[in-house]
Design an enzyme around this catalytic site. Sequence first.
Site, short mmCIF file in Angstrom:
data_model
loop_
_atom_site.label_atom_id
_atom_site.label_comp_id
_atom_site.label_asym_id
_atom_site.label_seq_id
_atom_site.Cartn_x
_atom_site.Cartn_y
_atom_site.Cartn_z
N SER A 173 52.50 21.47 20.88
CA SER A 173 51.09 21.41 20.51
C SER A 173 50.16 20.99 21.64
CB SER A 173 50.91 20.47 19.31
OG SER A 173 51.36 19.19 19.62
N LYS A 206 47.49 12.35 14.32
CA LYS A 206 46.83 12.66 15.59
C LYS A 206 45.32 12.39 15.50
CE LYS A 206 50.20 16.20 16.92
NZ LYS A 206 50.44 17.63 17.14
#
Length: 821
Positions: free
Chosen positions: A691, A734
């Site tokens: 990612s 996140k």
Amino acid sequence: MPTEIPTLPSNVPVCPVRGSVIYPTMVQHIDASRAISINAIEAAMAGEKVILIVSQKDKDVDDPKGDDLYTVGTACNVLRVRKNPDGTVQMLVSAVARAKASNYVRGNHLTADIEVLPSEDGKAVELRALARELKEKFEQIAGNGKVNAEAVQTIQGKDEPGEMADHIAFNLDFKLEDKQALLELPKVTDRIKKLLTLLDAEQEVQAVQARIRAQVKEEIDKNQREYYLREQMKVIQKELHGGGDDEDADEAEAFRAKIEALDLKPEVKKDIEREVNRLARMHPDSAEASVIRTYLTWITELPWNERSEDQLSVDAAATVLDDDHYGLEKVKDRVLEFLAVRRLRKERATRGEISAEDVNKGPILVFTGPPGVGKTSIAQSIAKSLGRKYVRIALGGARDESDIRGHRRTYIGAMPGRLIQGIRSAGTKNPVILLDEVDKLGTSYQGDPSSALLEVLDPAQNMHFTDHYLGVPFDLSEVMFIATANYPEQIPPALMDRMEVIDFSSYIEQEKLEIAKRYLLPRQLTANGLKSNQISFTDAALEKLISHYTREAGVRNLEREIGTVARKVARRIAVGEVKRVKVTDKELDRYLGQARHNPETENKDDMVGVSTGMFYTPVGGDILFVETSIMPGKGLVLTGQLGDVMKESARAALTYAKSNAERFHIDKDRIDNSEIHIHVPAGAIPKEGPSAGGAMATSLISALAGIPARHDVAMTGEMTLTGRYLPIGGLKEKVLGARRAGIKHIIMPKANEPDLRDIPLHLRSSMRFHPCETVDQVLDVALVGGLKALETPRDGSAAEPGPSGAPKRKSARRTGADARA
């Protein structure tokens, strides 16, 4: 030779009968209660007093038609008719001949055309032989008491073989179809052959019945004999032990009484009684007797039919869950759904719409998530809300199949498995059993415990679970199993397929603050002997404790730190230094020392070649920086302890930059003749995951194009060579890490938009999210000036080098877990 055919009317009334057949030459009473039969009798009496008796094919038909009757019956003369007070009619008839019926006509009764079937004797010698054989077989059967004495005497007085055969067929208990078949055979020899076959079958049935009676009598005699022998053994053992140990003498009987009270299934009870009989025959001090005694003690102490009554109030359960835990809304909803479904099932079972077994069926839940988020404690609250017993089985490190299934009794020190032990300790057969740390099961040469769990956690099989020690099946279908795991990918797929996954995400700082105030602080005050008026924490102190002294997804370390402060305050109070203490954020250093964690913060300025990514670990999320420097030389250099997937993301970003160099006004020769160095700070921390692709592409293209990347934007997402932006995991953690670092804009894959529902509303409203489907959309947000600045020709700006070294900044210490971008 053929018998004389009697003269009868061609059309006669028909009286249907159920379950019986009469034969010619017989005089028989017929009881009639149905209108169709009574009307036929009255019609016969009003006419020539002849009636046809025909059997029904199905005796349950109350109003038969012609198709419901056999075509061959018995023509009879009506001798006498008597009407009973209850409206029924009794008719005495003399059977004359077999007759075949046709053209049934229905009025208020049935009539039919009849044709008398002549009776043929057959060959004389064969007939005499068959008649003799028939008489002998009948006498054998009659000798067993199956035929009453009057009928036997009547049949023995018959000299004509046809009549004898008919009377035997009438008096023996044959099926209606067989009796009808005998009626339909006009030839006497054929009739006797058929009857002999039926008599052979009857003899076999009688032989089997006699054998069964003998076995039953023998079993009764055996039980009586065993009873007397056991009583004698008691006396002998009593004398051998000095005439005094009644407890040993009565031990086997005591076990028998306990087993009888358990109400076990017959097959289980049989196996256990076999062990009791073995114990009764053994000397009480022998080693084998001790083994059997322990086994029977386990058997009699298990709750074979003991259950706790479920508390199925959804509102009461919601109150219990809310009192014990803050947050965890998804988990609480799932538990309340389980209760609601069970309540409706129980109501349907009460009405008889479903069976009681269907009420007990339920899902196997597995709670997955990082340590300290409440997986184990919520299971205890579930048991409390259901009103069930709670059993926790720690499976971490278990690597022996016998931990689940138990040891066979042939081994010294054999014991049942942990499941049966937990059931006994609970005292009910429907507790809540928590299988803790199911992802940490090991394997060895002693077997694979996860494979043994396959039967336990399968609702279609666990009702017959057999522990090796018990040796008999024990029903686990009423147990509510809950498993916990930190890493669901480590659970074998076959085991995972049997469970319903409920994910526990990390707590946000606001949730940790509430948990600390509601649960952790009161618990630690009690544990350290403090009263609520002796110590207090300000919200600022707790917030600093959460962000600077702990880094975790759950609250275990937070509780330890609160306990540390409480102990130090308790010492000050105990020595008389102070009477009460108010802990503020400025005083935390006094009790806990210097802050252990300094969360990464955003850059102060926009910088060329420096982009902000996001990562996730089991202890929460944070941001990371991707730095790119362009220097003379050749090749791609990657540093920062990157995993293989992150290295591949960097190469994909470089390929994307090359393939779009002309559109972005980047000099291809410069790319080929430069050393491109991509670095991710905090080099001591291993980093892995796909990612970071968007952050790497932004950093690289920013350095090559000389356009600064925005410092207030953080991004996460996987990129492809063709520029697609693919979804990732851990978005909530996140985003929480980026929010803590001061980031205001989040770039994320568009496919992850549904995950935004997991983020609290007050956090979503304070940040701006940019869902993207392509890398171009990412660059449009992440670069100063956006995609327009990148696609506009720059007068030599692209040739300007990026940062020659990594800028200095604080790096968060991420101990105990690898960072996953």
